[in-house]
Design an enzyme around this catalytic site. Structure first.
Site, PDB file in Angstrom:
ATOM      1  N   CYS A  67     -28.061  24.443  -6.647  1.00  0.00           N
ATOM      2  CA  CYS A  67     -26.885  25.195  -6.182  1.00  0.00           C
ATOM      3  C   CYS A  67     -26.330  24.634  -4.878  1.00  0.00           C
ATOM      4  O   CYS A  67     -27.046  24.463  -3.897  1.00  0.00           O
ATOM      5  CB  CYS A  67     -27.264  26.680  -6.073  1.00  0.00           C
ATOM      6  SG  CYS A  67     -26.671  27.549  -4.618  1.00  0.00           S
ATOM      7  N   CYS A 415     -24.959  22.004 -19.978  1.00  0.00           N
ATOM      8  CA  CYS A 415     -23.911  21.925 -21.005  1.00  0.00           C
ATOM      9  C   CYS A 415     -23.578  20.465 -21.300  1.00  0.00           C
ATOM     10  O   CYS A 415     -23.347  20.092 -22.448  1.00  0.00           O
ATOM     11  CB  CYS A 415     -22.650  22.646 -20.547  1.00  0.00           C
ATOM     12  SG  CYS A 415     -22.921  24.367 -20.054  1.00  0.00           S
TER      13      CYS A 415
END
Ligand SMILES: *[C@@H]1O[C@H](CO)[C@@H](O)[C@H](O)[C@H]1NC(C)=O
Ligand SMILES: *[C@@H]1O[C@H](CO)[C@@H](O)[C@H](O)[C@H]1NC(C)=O
Ligand SMILES: *[C@@H]1O[C@H](CO)[C@@H](O)[C@H](O)[C@H]1NC(C)=O
Length: 509
Positions: A67, A415
């Site tokens: 993050c 993804c």
């Protein structure tokens, strides 16, 4: 196939706050750091409770290694930890990798929805508060030093008041004739509970305070604020009543959406409130701006008590909001209402006289929700079909086909790993006219939340030709997914037994 939640996903934060830039963030100098002693204590599920139980005050950052905001915070947090380690008594700063499977229990217990989330744990973890202070080293140190001291400071003089009260923040003072009795105890109890949200003080003489009546009759709570009426008094000392008063009085009638650091807490509060959110975006430079603002203010006063919060933003500072909602700048003045169940209502090119009637229509429930969508692709002939909000119903539910749908985010690494695998799957199933492999960018399209539960990316759903919808949480390999599709799909036309299906899968592998 019981392999749920073992599959790595990217977390997403569904709150609008995503585009609020936190000031005081300093760029991280990644890499190149020496092997100096670490002051931040690393915790995990094995030592968390032992450590927390041993501390009357400990700060815990829940982070994820990937993050970006966490990486920015890390050097500041470490610097603050080193300064605070020599505070008397020492203040311990800790961190937990909440994305690590082994620490999932902690992430759930502390309701971690985004990274980084910082919590203050008091009394061996019996009291848990959100850290709402700055994110630069100096700011963290100042904020936490105040948090370890008494919750409310005594104001003995005008000078004390001047030193303690920040004109740009909310300050809550209890005015008493003596510092004892039930009122004082209730006030202190609440100050302890809300201390990470507000600053508190207590005094024997209201004359020391910068605003409000200088004499008060009986114990009084005085709330000083940088907006609206600037000062409010309250005299009900029931703890709940007092807390409600503080929450309500500290929300501006209209929250301004701008980048002023001292205003950020109010913006956060606006987005965290349980209210429906009305947001007016306009051009502050236009000649109608002032008239608009005052009309909007009248409406806000009228609806404030009816569960709607109000925000006002200039187009210039609201780029992020436009992106988030998929809106165009030439639609201003633009009024949006967002409800807590994720519905949005949109009034572009708003007319001055339509503010109040439109809100009334919203309250009456006669408005049609707005759905954010990318344009429906004109050609859609890649093996993996592109789904957008506006064609989702047609492709997934009205096509009469078996559909595997991936919800993804452009920034999500997991993804990107899955993309070529989905391509291969789509190619190998291309000859099967009853199967569609599809994907939707869940950040650029609104997802019907009553149908799909998308908590992270990628999320895969499978809908059979007859309409049975289920989430796929098996392995993300070509073989596993094809196997799943073959087993789960409705077999239109032929009567293959499960055994035949399995054989044919084996043949292919
Ligand atoms: C907690 O405190 C006890 C007693 O002071 C000590 O023995 C123990 O090592 C501490 N545990 C941790 C995890 O700090
Ligand atoms: C203090 O708070 C408690 C709990 O809300 C309440 O029962 C009590 O009446 C309060 N005391 C006063 C003086 O308001
Ligand atoms: C629908 O899918 C679920 C999960 O795969 C399955 O357990 C259930 O039997 C299916 N129902 C029908 C009617 O096919």
């Amino acid at each position: 196939m019981a392999m749920a939640s073992r599959v790595p996903i990217c977390f997403c934060i569904f709150v609008f706050c995503l585009f609020i830039s936190f000031h005081g963030l300093v760029s991280a100098s990644e890499g190149g750091e020496g092997k100096a002693k670490e002051f931040v204590v690393t915790l995990d599920s094995s030592n968390f409770y032992d450590t927390v139980n041993n501390h009357s005050f400990i700060v815990v950052e829940f982070y994820a290694p990937w993050c970006g905001h966490c990486k920015h915070l890390a050097p500041e947090y470490e610097k603050a930890a080193s300064v605070l380690s020599s505070h008397d008594p020492p203040v311990v700063l800790a961190k937990v990798d909440a994305s690590d499977e082994a620490n999932k229990g902690l992430a759930t217990e502390f309701e971690i929805r985004g990274f980084p989330t910082i919590k203050i744990l008091r009394n061996g973890g019996k009291i848990v508060q959100d850290y709402k202070g700055p994110r630069d080293a100096d700011g963290i140190v100042t904020f936490l030093k105040k948090q370890v001291g008494p919750a409310s400071a005594e104001i003995k003089s005008v000078e004390d008041a001047g030193n303690l009260i920040d004109e740009k923040k909310i300050f809550i003072v209890g005015v008493f004739s003596e510092f004892s009795g039930e009122e004082f105890e209730n006030f202190t109890q609440l100050a302890d509970k809300l201390r990470s949200d507000y600053d508190f003080g207590h005094t024997l003489d209201a004359k020391h305070l910068p605003r409000g009546e200088s004499t008060v009759r009986g114990p009084t709570v005085r709330l000083l604020k940088p907006f609206d009426e600037l000062v409010v008094d309250f005299q009900n000392f029931h703890v709940d009543a007092l807390e409600n008063f503080i929450e309500e009085a500290s929300l501006p009638t209209i929250t301004l959406f701008n980048k002023d650091p001292s205003n950020q807490p109010f913006i956060e509060k606006f987005f965290n409130s349980p209210n429906a959110k009305a947001m007016l975006f306009m051009n502050f430079g236009s000649e109608l701006a002032d008239t608009f603002k005052s009309k909007y203010h009248d409406v806000a006063v009228q609806y404030k008590k009816k569960g709607v919060g109000f925000l006002l933003g200039d187009v210039e500072t609201s780029q992020g909001a436009f992106q988030y909602f998929g809106l165009q700048e030439n639609q201003v003045p633009l009024l949006i209402i967002q409800t807590n169940d994720g519905k949005k209502y949109l009034k572009p090119n708003l007319d001055l006289d339509h503010i109040a009637p439109w809100l009334k229509e919203y309250m009456d429930g006669s408005l049609k929700p707005y759905v954010k969508s990318e344009p429906i692709p004109e050609v859609n002939n890649e093996p993996v079909k592109v789904v957008v909000a506006d064609n989702l119903q047609d492709v997934v539910f009205n096509s009469g086909k078996n559909v595997l749908l991936e919800f993804y985010a452009p920034w999500c690494g997991h993804c990107k790993k899955l993309a070529p695998i989905l391509d291969e799957i789509a190619v190998s199933l291309q000859s099967d006219a009853d199967v569609i492999i599809a994907k939707i960018d869940a950040t650029a399209n609104d997802i019907p939340t009553d149908t799909f539960n998308v908590r992270g990316y990628p999320t895969l759903y499978f809908k059979t030709a007859s309409g049975n919808l289920s989430q796929y949480d098996g392995d993300r390999t070509k073989e596993a997914i094809i196997d799943f599709i073959r087993k789960s799909r409705d077999k239109t036309g032929h009567q293959d037994s499960v055994k035949d299906e399995q054989d044919s899968v084996k043949d292919e592998l």
